[in-house]
Design an enzyme around this catalytic site. Structure first.
Site, PDB file in Angstrom:
ATOM      1  N   SER A   1     -37.972-111.635 -37.236  1.00 53.60           N
ATOM      2  CA  SER A   1     -37.030-112.094 -36.199  1.00 53.60           C
ATOM      3  C   SER A   1     -36.080-110.999 -35.743  1.00 53.60           C
ATOM      4  O   SER A   1     -35.009-111.283 -35.205  1.00 53.60           O
ATOM      5  CB  SER A   1     -36.229-113.304 -36.703  1.00 53.60           C
ATOM      6  OG  SER A   1     -37.095-114.366 -37.021  1.00 53.60           O
TER       7      SER A   1
ATOM      8  N   TYR B   1     -40.948-127.184 -28.168  1.00 52.97           N
ATOM      9  CA  TYR B   1     -40.127-126.143 -27.572  1.00 52.97           C
ATOM     10  C   TYR B   1     -39.624-126.520 -26.173  1.00 52.97           C
ATOM     11  O   TYR B   1     -38.888-125.765 -25.547  1.00 52.97           O
ATOM     12  CB  TYR B   1     -40.912-124.830 -27.516  1.00 52.97           C
ATOM     13  CG  TYR B   1     -41.414-124.375 -28.860  1.00 52.97           C
ATOM     14  CD1 TYR B   1     -40.522-124.010 -29.870  1.00 52.97           C
ATOM     15  CD2 TYR B   1     -42.777-124.325 -29.140  1.00 52.97           C
ATOM     16  CE1 TYR B   1     -40.985-123.605 -31.115  1.00 52.97           C
ATOM     17  CE2 TYR B   1     -43.241-123.919 -30.383  1.00 52.97           C
ATOM     18  CZ  TYR B   1     -42.340-123.566 -31.364  1.00 52.97           C
ATOM     19  OH  TYR B   1     -42.799-123.170 -32.592  1.00 52.97           O
TER      20      TYR B   1
ATOM     21  N   THR C   1     -38.053-111.662 -24.417  1.00 50.13           N
ATOM     22  CA  THR C   1     -37.762-111.852 -22.996  1.00 50.13           C
ATOM     23  C   THR C   1     -37.330-110.528 -22.356  1.00 50.13           C
ATOM     24  O   THR C   1     -36.984-110.506 -21.181  1.00 50.13           O
ATOM     25  CB  THR C   1     -36.632-112.884 -22.804  1.00 50.13           C
ATOM     26  OG1 THR C   1     -35.467-112.439 -23.506  1.00 50.13           O
ATOM     27  CG2 THR C   1     -37.065-114.256 -23.327  1.00 50.13           C
TER      28      THR C   1
END
Length: 205
Positions: free
Chosen positions: A152, A3, A192
């Site tokens: 997701s 990542y 986030t």
């Protein structure tokens, strides 16, 4: 390291002021680093990039290896590297990711210690497909760590939970997380956005 965020994570932890002992750090050995020497170097490099002294949990990302072939992954050799990193104090716990029953049985066949975690995609639409590996993990005290618990965030997949969410005054994502927790899985949602982070914690009433 797949990542490309280990240095940033380490920096954020140091800047946070939160004691290292209160933060759990997990990372992975990527497919390209299968094999003893590569996996050993990968784990050491991850620890250097994090700069936090040690890694709480190191996972083999996949049993398939660089070629993504079921026949080419070097499961036992790679796992042995993680075990040696644990002996050296670089890693506290060792686990796997995306392992099926056959991959876990291979480790057992060669008398390797049982991984503490098996991380794989798991949510209500995958539960039948994952039934055998979940059963194996439970029988061998391997923690099931479910990623993709909220599919997701895709609305078209979350919509089937809409009626349950409305009945409990929760969002569809919260229903999915609570489903995982109620089944004894460790869920690992990520975001986030502060609102969604707070929402992910508000699933226990």
């Amino acid at each position: 390291r797949m990542y490309h965020n280990e240095a940033d994570v380490g920096r954020a932890v140091r800047d946070s002021g939160v004691p290292r002992s209160e933060i759990f750090i997990a990372t992975k050995v990527w497919n390209d680093d299968h094999g003893y020497s590569k996996a050993l170097a990968s784990g050491k490099r991850s620890n250097e990039l994090l700069g936090l002294g040690y890694i709480d949990l190191l996972l083999i990302h996949s049993p398939l290896g660089a070629s993504f072939s079921p026949l080419m992954g070097k499961i036992v050799e790679t796992y042995d590297a993680l075990l040696d990193l644990q002996k050296q104090g670089i890693v506290k716990s060792v686990g796997v990711s995306n392992f099926g029953v056959g991959h876990l049985e291979a480790l057992d066949k060669y008398c390797r210690p049982t991984p503490v975690v098996n991380q794989f995609e798991l949510h209500p639409m995958m539960v039948k497909h994952r039934e055998l590996v979940v059963k194996y993990c439970r029988e061998h005290d391997i923690l099931v760590q479910a990623y993709g618990s909220m599919v997701s965030g895709h609305d078209q997949f979350l919509s089937f939970a809409q009626s349950v969410a409305q009945a409990h005054n929760k969002t569809e994502a919260q229903i999915m997380l609570r489903w995982g927790l109620d089944h004894g899985y460790q869920v690992i949602p990520k975001s986030t956005h502060q609102k969604w982070l707070e929402e992910g914690l508000d699933v226990f009433d």
